[in-house]
Design an enzyme around this catalytic site. Structure first.
Site, mmCIF file in Angstrom:
data_model
loop_
_atom_site.group_PDB
_atom_site.id
_atom_site.type_symbol
_atom_site.label_atom_id
_atom_site.label_comp_id
_atom_site.label_asym_id
_atom_site.label_seq_id
_atom_site.Cartn_x
_atom_site.Cartn_y
_atom_site.Cartn_z
ATOM 1 N N SER A 24 29.887 5.900 23.064
ATOM 2 C CA SER A 24 29.829 4.941 24.167
ATOM 3 C C SER A 24 30.813 5.300 25.275
ATOM 4 C CB SER A 24 30.082 3.518 23.672
ATOM 5 O OG SER A 24 30.994 3.481 22.621
ATOM 6 N N ASN B 268 27.711 -0.163 30.658
ATOM 7 C CA ASN B 268 29.091 -0.568 30.389
ATOM 8 C C ASN B 268 29.964 -0.566 31.643
ATOM 9 O OD1 ASN B 268 28.524 -1.100 27.777
ATOM 10 N ND2 ASN B 268 29.341 0.815 26.957
HETATM 11 P P1 NAD Z 1 31.516 2.311 12.481
HETATM 12 O O1 NAD Z 1 32.938 2.543 12.219
HETATM 13 O O2 NAD Z 1 30.903 1.028 12.081
HETATM 14 O O3 NAD Z 1 30.653 3.449 11.794
HETATM 15 C C1 NAD Z 1 31.010 4.793 11.779
HETATM 16 C C2 NAD Z 1 30.480 5.398 10.494
HETATM 17 O O4 NAD Z 1 30.643 6.797 10.558
HETATM 18 C C3 NAD Z 1 31.214 4.909 9.251
HETATM 19 O O5 NAD Z 1 30.265 4.448 8.297
HETATM 20 C C4 NAD Z 1 31.937 6.156 8.755
HETATM 21 O O6 NAD Z 1 32.046 6.191 7.349
HETATM 22 C C5 NAD Z 1 31.025 7.248 9.273
HETATM 23 N N1 NAD Z 1 31.695 8.523 9.396
HETATM 24 C C6 NAD Z 1 32.925 8.795 9.883
HETATM 25 N N2 NAD Z 1 33.182 10.106 9.804
HETATM 26 C C7 NAD Z 1 32.117 10.682 9.239
HETATM 27 C C8 NAD Z 1 31.798 12.016 8.882
HETATM 28 N N3 NAD Z 1 32.650 12.998 9.109
HETATM 29 N N4 NAD Z 1 30.589 12.245 8.327
HETATM 30 C C9 NAD Z 1 29.726 11.247 8.101
HETATM 31 N N5 NAD Z 1 29.989 9.969 8.419
HETATM 32 C C10 NAD Z 1 31.170 9.690 8.970
HETATM 33 O O7 NAD Z 1 31.337 2.558 14.063
HETATM 34 P P2 NAD Z 1 30.144 2.105 15.013
HETATM 35 O O8 NAD Z 1 30.524 0.844 15.708
HETATM 36 O O9 NAD Z 1 28.870 2.175 14.283
HETATM 37 O O10 NAD Z 1 30.175 3.236 16.122
HETATM 38 C C11 NAD Z 1 29.617 4.507 15.902
HETATM 39 C C12 NAD Z 1 29.411 5.197 17.233
HETATM 40 O O11 NAD Z 1 28.540 4.422 18.049
HETATM 41 C C13 NAD Z 1 30.660 5.388 18.043
HETATM 42 O O12 NAD Z 1 30.592 6.605 18.721
HETATM 43 C C14 NAD Z 1 30.631 4.240 19.016
HETATM 44 O O13 NAD Z 1 31.355 4.508 20.177
HETATM 45 C C15 NAD Z 1 29.152 4.162 19.299
HETATM 46 N N6 NAD Z 1 28.682 2.870 19.804
HETATM 47 C C16 NAD Z 1 29.149 1.703 19.289
HETATM 48 C C17 NAD Z 1 28.667 0.495 19.770
HETATM 49 C C18 NAD Z 1 29.149 -0.801 19.204
HETATM 50 O O14 NAD Z 1 28.836 -1.853 19.761
HETATM 51 N N7 NAD Z 1 29.879 -0.806 18.115
HETATM 52 C C19 NAD Z 1 27.691 0.489 20.779
HETATM 53 C C20 NAD Z 1 27.210 1.706 21.266
HETATM 54 C C21 NAD Z 1 27.701 2.888 20.766
#
Ligand code: NAD
Length: 736
Positions: free
Chosen positions: A442, A513
């Site tokens: 993001s 955003n």
């Molecule tokens: P989160 O922490 O809920 O999920 C991340 C997941 O990635 C976890 O389950 C973790 O175990 C896994 N992970 C970490 N390192 C890893 C690896 N090396 N191999 C495999 N899996 C691994 O985070 P999220 O909120 O789902 O965000 C994920 C991405 O999406 C980020 O880049 C974030 O910026 C983006 N994003 C988030 C939102 C939001 O509202 N939360 C919106 C749009 C985009």
């Protein structure tokens, strides 16, 4: 009996005609001028043919009766009105009035023709089609059929008798609820409201309709009979006095008085119920003519119907790339976002490989889909078998080898450059050489993330919004080296999962955003100025925003705001964040007021069923201005203008290149006041000159963040619009 292009007619031995509407070459029936002409002639024929005793109308399309009127027909009518009105205003208005009432009077002719008609509603039946059904003398619907009058959602209202027949069949309160919300009803719900006479299985539909005719269905509608009584009693009666005072608050609650279409609904129902049907329909026709001329109707039809459809159909897809044969999608990171993306991908019929660091984490991600599917099953919106079939599509595993057949991989791991780079390399080691790699980051520029991937042409951003299953927008982000094939595959993927894409060039915050941060930042400014917090939230809602900026900040989390501020200051310099904003957000963080997830933020979140309420301590942080000395209209303008201005900047910078995407993206991505048609239509709708004047006024009072951009100033001189300056490419998608 004559068949026409769109209708076939079969008459049985009992003299009952079955009229089947089936438009050639279209997946769904829609009303065009031509269809209405044929329908009109069909009614005349049925009346003239002495052998015909009654008529059943159904559709030849599986699962749908009709999507309603072709809205482009309406915009076409309006365009010709605009062109003509300069030459001869009276004649132009007369033509618009006739056009606005055409459908309504054909339905009325059917209703009063002397022969009974029954609508056999085999599936989705919306807008003008449902109004046709309401004009028929009987209505039978298939169990799975859905129906409604959604016109208010695109800035107009049901102008072919809907505002008159619904409140003559069901009580005024329910009628107004349905009309003002534009809600879709199941067959059972519609029957409960007395809008439908019978609900039967698909196979029995036509037979049941014919039975109704054979058992002597009256060809005179109740409201055309002498002793007709309105379901909620006359408007001026003790019963009416119970109903009508509450209507104003219902109307305000649904609309904040921002939607001329909704306002017209209340007027049509109120005035129409005082008079007989023919006069009532004339009243409706007059209001319809009026609403068609509003900026809101023009902007909403353009953004929420025409543009959205064009974007969904791939308006921005490179034409030179053949349709991709997407079968398997890999998702790495089964957390909050990854789990949601896996769900929508499986729902879209794709095989999904869902990867996380260990089996447990991957399984946890898949469990999210199970929970959502179980919810659908318990609501009767999916069968157990369907739920199992969707879940069977998701393979949860920590093993990257499972990605070797993937056509596309979407990365959704922690928002950390190094973690992302490592994952990128691990995926690349097994990925097919023609497969595409997408990141859901993001905040991190796609161009820089792509550096960890050898063939950067195949690297792209697909930015989802949370909650993934409910948010309809995705931003597809082009890195500097992203190729056409990656873009095409990304858009094909978004289409498969039935979301709306906008294509955005790489920049901090992308499109949505960037605009949303302006919204929250303006609220911080108001807090600092001492505007009472409740007034801030209310001003935003009165301006048409679905969620106040402080409530929204609580949802997205106040610690995230601090993180973003720190990252911005690190990358763009200390001055890039207002120190008063920083202090506010830092203090909230220090007090553990991190938002909804912490049970406290700008609001307090007591245990359910108690409702959230604004945190009283917020007022004590800043000296409060007396509410009666604050210009409430100006607060509304500040919110809408600051986001519109940011959208204008994205266009000026070439981040967004097509005004349709800024408009649709702003409504779907952050709920930008839909009656405006979106951020760019807000500017075009009032005129660039007026917008620049508004910005100058706000800048003089509130600071240079409101200064109009050079391009805006230039455009204002000649009255140029964004849609004129950046004409959308090939904007001529077919309706429905
Ligand atoms: P989160 O922490 O809920 O999920 C991340 C997941 O990635 C976890 O389950 C973790 O175990 C896994 N992970 C970490 N390192 C890893 C690896 N090396 N191999 C495999 N899996 C691994 O985070 P999220 O909120 O789902 O965000 C994920 C991405 O999406 C980020 O880049 C974030 O910026 C983006 N994003 C988030 C939102 C939001 O509202 N939360 C919106 C749009 C985009």
């Amino acid at each position: 009996m004559m068949n026409s292009e769109n209708f076939t007619i079969e008459i049985d031995g009992d003299g009952l005609a079955l009229v089947t509407w089936d438009m050639p070459g279209r997946s769904m029936n829609v009303f065009t001028q031509e269809v209405m002409g044929e329908f009109d002639a069909m009614v005349d024929e049925m009346v003239a043919d002495a052998a015909v005793k009654g008529v059943v109308i159904t559709s030849g399309k599986t699962g749908s009766f009709t999507g309603g009127a072709d809205l482009k027909m309406l915009s076409g009518m309006f365009e010709s009105f605009e062109a003509k009105k300069r030459e001869n205003h009276d004649e132009a208005i007369r033509e618009l009035f006739d056009g606005a009432g055409r459908m309504s009077w054909i339905w009325r002719k059917l209703e009063t023709c002397g022969k009974p008609f029954v609508a056999a509603i085999n599936g989705t039946c919306m807008g003008g089609g449902f109004e046709l059904a309401l004009a028929c003398h009987g209505r039978v619907a298939a169990t799975s059929a859905k129906m409604g009058l959604p016109e208010v959602k695109v800035g107009i209202f049901p102008g072919a008798g809907g505002t008159q027949r619904v409140p003559r069949l069901t009580d005024t309160q329910s009628a107004l609820q349905m009309l003002l919300k534009g809600s879709t009803l199941t067959a059972d719900k519609a029957k409960g409201m007395k809008l439908i006479d019978a609900v039967v299985s698909q196979d029995d539909l036509v037979a049941t309709a014919k039975e109704m005719l054979k058992s002597g269905l009256s060809a005179v509608k109740p409201w055309d009979q002498k002793d007709f009584k309105l379901p909620s009693g006359p408007v001026y009666s003790p019963q009416g006095a119970q109903v009508w005072p509450a209507v104003a608050s219902l109307y305000r609650k649904e609309t904040n008085d921002n939607y001329p279409g909704a306002r017209a609904i209340v007027k049509c129902v109120y005035e129409g119920l005082l008079v007989p049907m023919d006069t009532a329909l004339t009243i409706e026709q007059r209001y319809f003519t009026e609403v068609l001329q509003t900026t809101e109707a023009a902007m909403m039809i353009r953004s929420l119907f025409v543009s959205m459809q064009e974007l969904n159909k791939g308006a921005r897809r490179p034409k030179n790339v053949p349709a991709s044969d997407l079968k398997t999608v890999g998702i790495v990171g089964a957390g909050f976002m990854g789990a949601g993306i896996a769900y929508v991908a499986a729902q879209g019929g794709l095989d999904v490989v869902l990867i996380d660091r260990d089996q447990e984490a991957a399984d946890k991600g898949k469990a999210h889909s199970r929970k959502l599917m179980e919810g659908l099953v318990s609501k009767g919106r999916a069968t157990k078998e369907q739920a199992e079939a969707v879940l069977a599509k998701i393979t949860a595993t920590p093993d990257y080898d499972a990605l070797k057949n993937a056509d596309l991989v979407v990365e959704a791991v922690f928002e950390d450059r190094d973690v992302k780079a490592e994952v990128t390399r691990k995926v690349a080691a097994v990925l097919r050489k023609d497969a595409i790699y997408a990141s859901n980051t993001s905040t991190i520029p796609i161009t820089s993330l792509a550096e960890a991937f050898e063939d950067q042409e195949r690297f792209i951003g697909i930015h989802f919004f949370s909650p993934v299953d409910r948010m309809m927008l995705t931003e597809v982000i082009l890195g500097e080296k992203t190729g056409d094939k990656a873009l095409a595959v990304a858009l094909d993927f978004v289409r498969a999962i039935r979301k709306t894409p906008i294509v955005v060039n790489d920049t901090r915050g992308f499109f949505a955003n960037r605009c949303v941060l302006r919204y929250m930042s303006e609220a911080y400014d108001m807090l600092v100025e001492g505007v009472p917090p409740a007034m801030i939230e209310n001003a935003a809602k009165f301006a048409g925003m679905p969620v106040g900026p402080l409530a929204l900040n609580d949802e997205t989390a106040v610690d995230l705001s601090l993180k973003i501020m720190k990252a911005t200051m690190r990358d763009m310099g200390e001055d890039s964040v207002d120190p008063r904003h920083f202090k506010l957000v830092e203090q909230m963080n220090g007090d553990g007021r991190l938002g909804r997830k912490a049970g406290k933020g700008f609001y307090d979140y007591p245990a359910k069923p108690a409702k959230k309420s604004l945190w009283p301590g917020l007022k004590d942080m800043f000296e409060q201005q007396p509410a009666d000395q604050i210009d409430f209209e100006e607060l509304k303008q500040r919110f809408l203008a600051t986001m519109a201005l940011e959208a204008a900047r994205t266009m000026e910078e070439g981040v967004v290149v097509d005004p349709r995407e800024a408009d649709v993206g702003s409504i779907l991505g952050f709920g930008y006041a839909p009656y405006t048609g979106g951020t760019i239509s807000y500017i075009d709708g009032m005129g660039t000159e007026a917008f620049v004047a508004l910005c100058e006024k706000l800048a003089a009072k509130h600071g240079e963040r409101f200064e109009p951009t050079p391009l805006l100033r230039e455009m204002a001189k000649t009255g140029e619009t964004f849609y004129g300056r950046f004409p959308p490419e090939g904007s001529k998608a077919e309706a429905a």
